[in-house]
Design an enzyme around this catalytic site. Structure first.
Site, PDB file in Angstrom:
ATOM      1  N   SER A   1       0.856  -1.197   0.000  1.00  0.00           N
ATOM      2  CA  SER A   1       0.000   0.000   0.000  1.00  0.00           C
ATOM      3  C   SER A   1       0.887   1.241   0.000  1.00  0.00           C
ATOM      4  CB  SER A   1      -0.903   0.024   1.233  1.00  0.00           C
ATOM      5  OG  SER A   1      -1.775  -1.077   1.218  1.00  0.00           O
TER       6      SER A   1
ATOM      7  N   HIS B   1       4.175 -10.119   2.368  1.00  0.00           N
ATOM      8  CA  HIS B   1       3.304 -11.147   2.952  1.00  0.00           C
ATOM      9  C   HIS B   1       2.449 -11.911   1.939  1.00  0.00           C
ATOM     10  CE1 HIS B   1      -0.759  -9.114   3.138  1.00  0.00           C
ATOM     11  NE2 HIS B   1      -0.008  -8.042   2.954  1.00  0.00           N
TER      12      HIS B   1
ATOM     13  N   CYS C   1      -9.078  -6.508   2.350  1.00  0.00           N
ATOM     14  CA  CYS C   1      -9.104  -5.124   2.828  1.00  0.00           C
ATOM     15  C   CYS C   1     -10.498  -4.533   2.733  1.00  0.00           C
ATOM     16  CB  CYS C   1      -8.146  -4.266   2.008  1.00  0.00           C
ATOM     17  SG  CYS C   1      -6.544  -5.004   1.875  1.00  0.00           S
TER      18      CYS C   1
HETATM   19  N1  PLP Z   1      -2.150  -4.601  -4.140  1.00  0.00           N
HETATM   20  C1  PLP Z   1      -2.747  -5.786  -4.288  1.00  0.00           C
HETATM   21  C2  PLP Z   1      -3.048  -6.278  -5.669  1.00  0.00           C
HETATM   22  C3  PLP Z   1      -3.065  -6.570  -3.179  1.00  0.00           C
HETATM   23  O1  PLP Z   1      -3.651  -7.759  -3.343  1.00  0.00           O
HETATM   24  C4  PLP Z   1      -2.763  -6.072  -1.889  1.00  0.00           C
HETATM   25  C5  PLP Z   1      -3.143  -6.822  -0.683  1.00  0.00           C
HETATM   26  O2  PLP Z   1      -4.249  -7.337  -0.574  1.00  0.00           O
HETATM   27  C6  PLP Z   1      -2.125  -4.813  -1.791  1.00  0.00           C
HETATM   28  C7  PLP Z   1      -1.841  -4.115  -2.923  1.00  0.00           C
HETATM   29  C8  PLP Z   1      -1.762  -4.237  -0.454  1.00  0.00           C
HETATM   30  O3  PLP Z   1      -0.673  -4.953   0.093  1.00  0.00           O
HETATM   31  P1  PLP Z   1      -0.142  -4.624   1.553  1.00  0.00           P
HETATM   32  O4  PLP Z   1      -0.985  -5.435   2.478  1.00  0.00           O
HETATM   33  O5  PLP Z   1       1.294  -5.073   1.560  1.00  0.00           O
HETATM   34  O6  PLP Z   1      -0.286  -3.181   1.792  1.00  0.00           O
END
Ligand code: PLP
Length: 396
Positions: free
Chosen positions: A73, A213, A338
């Site tokens: 993110s 992760h 999310c």
């Molecule tokens: N982008 C995509 C395509 C994702 O699937 C995710 C997580 O679900 C993210 C961004 C965000 O990742 P992070 O949890 O490392 O912020």
């Protein structure tokens, strides 16, 4: 207690035991601050340098083009906001920033653009087909001599559709050869990392996001590849860490873990085929045993990730399905982890043309390297029963 079966690898992956082993010394004795001059600091700094080199090799770029962040993110925010901030400084007063993205990006991209719209940035959201893939001609039609940035995800986290990143990279590179005004190209490759080619040169991207992760590494670490010479400014200000692009004492254990996780990724045909075999078994089992089931996503194998599948089940509410399956010992999700607590239908499925009702009856099943045939069999056995039970309750 009954063994829980995890089929939600797109939400997050477990930390690989060997990755944890590599991280442990940096959580225990090698705890130095990488900015410190003494031996403790040097030890930490060397570990970061080593990982940077590893990441660069994996992406086929220079170590100086890797920026460690706290999440994907954050990487997405830095890529988009950071580039726009730098471009804005070069623009004449009144000149608008123009960007292109898609309707099915992760919230960590979409919300950034929605926020930027409030600041006057012109954002075009490309539609997708029922397969969750953009039409290249739609993109071509939207590019103007004023386009500044294009951000398109590599693979979608809810339906597994793969975007033609290489083709887009080629189009942008051709335009950049003749136009004075360059277009910068960012891709969120978080879900693609385990399966697809991430050579930034052959993809033709200027910025690329990854997360620890989702690749059996730790949470709280991400990377952003930033091609040399791309205008970008930090969004977190402070110390001069990460080439001055991301202030904050480095998460050394997390970074080492990310490097260890990357080293384990093998983009082999065998890996993809064995994952596809599991997925095909799952799909066949569901389609033959659950009436009123429909796949949401691409039909062609080459257009989809081998580990994600999304279904709609007529007359069943997705949230209730996830909760009932959880009680039965199976972890799956309705879409993006999310957004799965928000009761809005998935923006991805709506963009693919599903009705609110069908989008609300969706389920994402995502497999990983620890998924077994036995687990798939057990899931296929339980799912029809759970669905019939929920349909009986709702009277459908
Ligand atoms: N982008 C995509 C395509 C994702 O699937 C995710 C997580 O679900 C993210 C961004 C965000 O990742 P992070 O949890 O490392 O912020």
């Amino acid at each position: 207690m009954k063994k829980k079966i995890y089929l939600d690898f797109a939400a997050t992956t477990p930390l690989d035991k060997s990755v944890l082993k590599k991280m442990m010394p940096y959580l225990e004795n090698k705890f130095g601050n990488a900015s410190s001059i003494h031996k403790f600091g040097q030890e930490a700094s060397e570990a970061i340098d080593e990982t940077r080199t590893k990441m660069a090799k994996f992406l086929n770029c220079k170590p100086t083009e890797i920026v460690f962040t706290g999440s994907a993110s954050e990487s997405n925010n830095l890529a988009i906001r950071g580039v726009i901030k730098a471009i804005r400084r070069k623009k004449q007063a009144g000149e608008k920033i123009q960007v292109i993205t898609t309707k099915i990006e992760h919230k960590a991209v979409l919300e950034v653009f929605k926020d930027l719209e409030k600041e006057g940035v012109k954002v075009v959201y490309l539609p997708v087909g029922t397969d969750g893939i953009i039409n290249i001609d739609d993109l071509r039609a939207e590019i103007t001599p004023e386009t500044d940035l294009i951000s398109i995800m590599y693979a979608n986290n809810e339906v597994g559709s793969i975007q033609p990143i290489k083709k887009i990279g080629k189009i942008i590179s051709e335009i950049n050869k003749i136009e004075q005004h360059p277009i910068y190209f960012h891709t969120d490759a978080v879900q693609a990392a385990n399966w697809l080619d991430l050579d930034v040169n052959s993809l033709g991207v200027h910025l690329l996001t990854l997360s620890g992760h989702k690749i059996y590494g730790p949470k709280g670490v991400g990377i952003l590849y930033v091609k040399e010479g791309i205008p970008i400014m930090p969004i977190i200000l402070g110390g001069s860490h990460e080439w001055g692009l991301r202030a904050g004492t480095e998460n050394v254990a997390g970074i080492v873990g990310m490097g260890a996780a990357i080293s384990q990724i093998k983009h082999t045909k065998t890996n993809t085929l064995s994952m596809l075999k599991l997925k095909e078994k799952l799909i066949k089992g569901i389609l033959t045993n659950v009436r009123g089931s429909k796949i949401n996503g691409p039909l062609k194998t080459d257009d989809q990730l081998p580990n994600i599948v999304n279904f709609s089940f007529l007359g069943v509410e997705g949230e209730s399905l996830v909760i009932t399956l959880d009680e039965a010992g199976f972890a799956v999700s309705t879409g993006s982890a999310c957004t799965s607590t928000a009761l809005m239908p998935s923006h991805v499925l709506i963009a693919m043309g599903l009705t609110d009702l069908n989008a609300h009856s969706s389920l994402r099943i995502s497999l990983g390297k620890y998924t077994t045939i036995k687990e798939i069999d057990l899931f296929i056995k339980i799912l029809p029963k759970v669905i019939e039970k929920l349909r009986r309750i709702s009277g459908r």
